[in-house]
Design an enzyme around this catalytic site. Structure first.
Site, PDB file in Angstrom:
ATOM      1  N   ARG A  88       0.845  -1.200   0.000  1.00 11.50           N
ATOM      2  CA  ARG A  88       0.000   0.000   0.000  1.00 11.50           C
ATOM      3  C   ARG A  88       0.879   1.249   0.000  1.00 11.50           C
ATOM      4  O   ARG A  88       0.533   2.283  -0.556  1.00 11.50           O
ATOM      5  CB  ARG A  88      -0.893   0.007   1.239  1.00 11.50           C
ATOM      6  CG  ARG A  88      -1.890  -1.147   1.273  1.00 11.50           C
ATOM      7  CD  ARG A  88      -2.634  -1.175   2.595  1.00 11.50           C
ATOM      8  NE  ARG A  88      -3.668  -2.212   2.650  1.00 11.50           N
ATOM      9  CZ  ARG A  88      -3.501  -3.417   3.178  1.00 11.50           C
ATOM     10  NH1 ARG A  88      -2.341  -3.768   3.679  1.00 11.50           N
ATOM     11  NH2 ARG A  88      -4.503  -4.282   3.213  1.00 11.50           N
ATOM     12  N   ASP A 148     -10.039  -4.392   8.408  1.00 11.71           N
ATOM     13  CA  ASP A 148      -9.115  -5.404   8.939  1.00 11.71           C
ATOM     14  C   ASP A 148      -9.773  -6.201  10.071  1.00 11.71           C
ATOM     15  O   ASP A 148      -9.561  -7.405  10.194  1.00 11.71           O
ATOM     16  CB  ASP A 148      -7.820  -4.736   9.425  1.00 11.71           C
ATOM     17  CG  ASP A 148      -7.108  -3.998   8.292  1.00 11.71           C
ATOM     18  OD1 ASP A 148      -7.220  -4.452   7.137  1.00 11.71           O
ATOM     19  OD2 ASP A 148      -6.473  -2.966   8.555  1.00 11.71           O
ATOM     20  N   ARG A 151     -12.037  -8.697   8.547  1.00  9.94           N
ATOM     21  CA  ARG A 151     -11.255  -9.842   8.030  1.00  9.94           C
ATOM     22  C   ARG A 151     -10.804 -10.733   9.187  1.00  9.94           C
ATOM     23  O   ARG A 151     -10.806 -11.969   9.071  1.00  9.94           O
ATOM     24  CB  ARG A 151     -10.047  -9.316   7.242  1.00  9.94           C
ATOM     25  CG  ARG A 151     -10.448  -8.768   5.901  1.00  9.94           C
ATOM     26  CD  ARG A 151      -9.265  -8.267   5.093  1.00  9.94           C
ATOM     27  NE  ARG A 151      -9.705  -7.882   3.748  1.00  9.94           N
ATOM     28  CZ  ARG A 151      -9.115  -6.967   3.004  1.00  9.94           C
ATOM     29  NH1 ARG A 151      -8.047  -6.344   3.439  1.00  9.94           N
ATOM     30  NH2 ARG A 151      -9.583  -6.679   1.807  1.00  9.94           N
ATOM     31  N   HIS A 175      -2.656   0.441   8.831  1.00 10.32           N
ATOM     32  CA  HIS A 175      -3.366  -0.407   7.873  1.00 10.32           C
ATOM     33  C   HIS A 175      -2.378  -0.952   6.835  1.00 10.32           C
ATOM     34  O   HIS A 175      -2.567  -0.845   5.635  1.00 10.32           O
ATOM     35  CB  HIS A 175      -4.478   0.412   7.202  1.00 10.32           C
ATOM     36  CG  HIS A 175      -5.229  -0.307   6.126  1.00 10.32           C
ATOM     37  ND1 HIS A 175      -5.919  -1.476   6.356  1.00 10.32           N
ATOM     38  CD2 HIS A 175      -5.414  -0.012   4.813  1.00 10.32           C
ATOM     39  CE1 HIS A 175      -6.471  -1.875   5.213  1.00 10.32           C
ATOM     40  NE2 HIS A 175      -6.181  -1.008   4.265  1.00 10.32           N
TER      41      HIS A 175
HETATM   42  P1  NAI Z   1     -10.114   1.961  -8.841  1.00 10.51           P
HETATM   43  O1  NAI Z   1      -8.966   2.188  -9.752  1.00 10.51           O
HETATM   44  O2  NAI Z   1     -11.121   0.935  -9.190  1.00 10.51           O
HETATM   45  O3  NAI Z   1     -10.893   3.337  -8.617  1.00 10.51           O
HETATM   46  C1  NAI Z   1     -10.248   4.533  -8.328  1.00 10.51           C
HETATM   47  C2  NAI Z   1     -11.019   5.625  -9.033  1.00 10.51           C
HETATM   48  O4  NAI Z   1     -10.473   6.899  -8.636  1.00 10.51           O
HETATM   49  C3  NAI Z   1     -10.915   5.557 -10.572  1.00 10.51           C
HETATM   50  O5  NAI Z   1     -12.201   5.428 -11.141  1.00 10.51           O
HETATM   51  C4  NAI Z   1     -10.233   6.864 -10.943  1.00 10.51           C
HETATM   52  O6  NAI Z   1     -10.680   7.406 -12.181  1.00 10.51           O
HETATM   53  C5  NAI Z   1     -10.617   7.752  -9.759  1.00 10.51           C
HETATM   54  N1  NAI Z   1      -9.772   8.920  -9.624  1.00 10.51           N
HETATM   55  C6  NAI Z   1      -8.433   9.037  -9.786  1.00 10.51           C
HETATM   56  N2  NAI Z   1      -8.039  10.314  -9.587  1.00 10.51           N
HETATM   57  C7  NAI Z   1      -9.151  11.016  -9.276  1.00 10.51           C
HETATM   58  C8  NAI Z   1      -9.392  12.373  -8.958  1.00 10.51           C
HETATM   59  N3  NAI Z   1      -8.401  13.261  -8.898  1.00 10.51           N
HETATM   60  N4  NAI Z   1     -10.658  12.754  -8.707  1.00 10.51           N
HETATM   61  C9  NAI Z   1     -11.690  11.869  -8.757  1.00 10.51           C
HETATM   62  N5  NAI Z   1     -11.511  10.561  -9.053  1.00 10.51           N
HETATM   63  C10 NAI Z   1     -10.266  10.143  -9.312  1.00 10.51           C
HETATM   64  O7  NAI Z   1      -9.499   1.661  -7.378  1.00 10.51           O
HETATM   65  P2  NAI Z   1     -10.244   0.992  -6.129  1.00 10.51           P
HETATM   66  O8  NAI Z   1     -10.029  -0.458  -6.147  1.00 10.51           O
HETATM   67  O9  NAI Z   1     -11.612   1.540  -6.066  1.00 10.51           O
HETATM   68  O10 NAI Z   1      -9.360   1.565  -4.914  1.00 10.51           O
HETATM   69  C11 NAI Z   1      -9.415   2.939  -4.595  1.00 10.51           C
HETATM   70  C12 NAI Z   1      -8.426   3.272  -3.485  1.00 10.51           C
HETATM   71  O11 NAI Z   1      -8.849   2.650  -2.273  1.00 10.51           O
HETATM   72  C13 NAI Z   1      -7.002   2.765  -3.737  1.00 10.51           C
HETATM   73  O12 NAI Z   1      -6.059   3.718  -3.289  1.00 10.51           O
HETATM   74  C14 NAI Z   1      -6.926   1.513  -2.892  1.00 10.51           C
HETATM   75  O13 NAI Z   1      -5.613   1.164  -2.555  1.00 10.51           O
HETATM   76  C15 NAI Z   1      -7.735   1.953  -1.702  1.00 10.51           C
HETATM   77  N6  NAI Z   1      -8.244   0.876  -0.860  1.00 10.51           N
HETATM   78  C16 NAI Z   1      -8.242   1.103   0.481  1.00 10.51           C
HETATM   79  C17 NAI Z   1      -8.741   0.183   1.365  1.00 10.51           C
HETATM   80  C18 NAI Z   1      -8.773   0.491   2.828  1.00 10.51           C
HETATM   81  O14 NAI Z   1      -9.105  -0.384   3.617  1.00 10.51           O
HETATM   82  N7  NAI Z   1      -8.450   1.708   3.250  1.00 10.51           N
HETATM   83  C19 NAI Z   1      -9.241  -1.119   0.870  1.00 10.51           C
HETATM   84  C20 NAI Z   1      -9.252  -1.240  -0.565  1.00 10.51           C
HETATM   85  C21 NAI Z   1      -8.762  -0.271  -1.391  1.00 10.51           C
END
Ligand code: NAI
Length: 308
Positions: A88, A148, A151, A175
């Site tokens: 991450r 977490d 999980r 995390h």
């Molecule tokens: P994804 O790639 O499917 O979606 C991310 C979206 O953000 C994309 O549609 C993209 O176009 C958009 N985006 C990028 N820059 C942007 C901006 N400046 N303004 C508006 N939208 C923008 O990724 P996913 O799988 O949805 O993951 C999103 C984030 O969440 C990642 O950083 C991932 O690592 C994180 N994550 C965190 C978790 C947690 O427990 N905190 C768990 C799972 C994912």
């Protein structure tokens, strides 16, 4: 009530879907930077309304923050997810720029919003939002420990062959695969300590599986998970909007609690209408506190990249 979810990708769309299904808000805005993407997802979701029986108005927008005006809660999921083999932490450079820009735009139109940060590396992104926005600390919540802990309970339920809803269990600390701390000592099954029910080797395996839970899924799916992360984000939105005063592990600003200062890290908090309302002191053992301090060092090290 109005909720905005920024980032209409896997996690953002799943979070929005859960918010709509539970009718947590009457207005839900999905915002993405990719032209037409959020609009498409919003229309697709709205076309499930008569099938699922909900009455939430979902609007998708490409970068138009004026449509987010007056949001009570904003969930930030924008940014890159990790790929197999990535940590991450490797996402920090690119996601810091995205999260800072998004948070500033959000604040222009929703100065009273409670902000939930999901983008990774989440502990550092939460700290960035706290420092750059200057909002009261209770209105910035990082979502990581909620997932977490879920999980952790999943793996415990597998080991005990029981209903996961009969379990209590918390993961505190950062995390990250090496920074999170599943609190095995305090986990219970129907009020019975799991340490009375499972042997040490099994409990150690449950903790180890929990810590790499996200990486395991990334390896299987090819990108990071979204069902549980999206549901965990929506659970926090629910606790806020329904003023549930529910206990979750969330990443929040510490000012001496758990022996740490000037950092955002996962601790047990009560979540209600004003955001995270109170930190609960679990009275860690010396070993647990040492692990927490180590986790804080790693996160602080990551936060230092923001200053560069
Ligand atoms: P994804 O790639 O499917 O979606 C991310 C979206 O953000 C994309 O549609 C993209 O176009 C958009 N985006 C990028 N820059 C942007 C901006 N400046 N303004 C508006 N939208 C923008 O990724 P996913 O799988 O949805 O993951 C999103 C984030 O969440 C990642 O950083 C991932 O690592 C994180 N994550 C965190 C978790 C947690 O427990 N905190 C768990 C799972 C994912």
């Amino acid at each position: 009530m109005k909720v905005t979810v920024v980032g209409a990708g896997a996690v953002g769309a799943t979070c929005a879907d859960n918010i709509a299904r539970k009718e947590l808000a009457n207005e839900l805005v999905l915002l993405d930077i990719k032209e037409g993407f959020a609009e498409g997802k919003a229309i697709d979701m709205m076309q499930t309304a008569t099938l699922l029986g909900y009455d939430t108005k979902i609007t998708g927008v490409t970068g138009d923050y004026s449509k987010t005006e007056g949001s009570d809660v904003v969930v930030i999921t924008s940014g890159l997810p990790r790929k197999p083999g990535m940590t991450r932490e490797e996402l920090i450079g690119i996601n810091a720029g995205i999260v800072k820009g998004v948070a500033e735009n959000i604040l222009k139109f929703s100065p009273e919003a409670i902000i939930i940060v999901i983008s990774n590396p989440m502990d550092t992104m939460t700290y960035l939002a706290l420092k750059s926005l200057g909002l009261p600390k209770n209105r910035i919540i990082g979502m990581g420990g909620t997932l977490d802990s879920s999980r952790f309970k999943f793996y415990l339920s597998q080991a005990l062959n029981c209903n996961p809803n009969d379990l209590q269990g918390f993961v505190i600390g950062g995390h990250g695969d090496t920074t999170m701390i599943p609190l095995t000592r305090l986990a219970t099954y129907q009020s019975l300590p799991v340490t009375n029910l499972l042997d040490k080797a099994t409990l150690d395996k449950v903790a180890a599986d929990t810590m790499v839970g996200g990486a395991t899924l990334t390896g299987l799916i090819g990108t990071s998970a979204w069902y549980a992360p999206g549901a965990a984000g929506a659970a926090l939105v629910e606790a806020i909007l329904r003023d549930e005063k529910k206990l979750f592990t969330c990443c929040v600003s510490l000012e001496g609690e758990y022996g740490q200062d000037d950092i955002c890290l996962g601790v047990p908090v009560i979540v209600g209408r004003s955001g995270w309302e109170k930190i609960i002191d679990f009275k860690l053992t010396d070993d647990e506190q040492a692990a927490f301090n180590k986790s804080a060092d790693a996160v602080r090290n990551m936060n230092s990249v923001l200053a560069e």
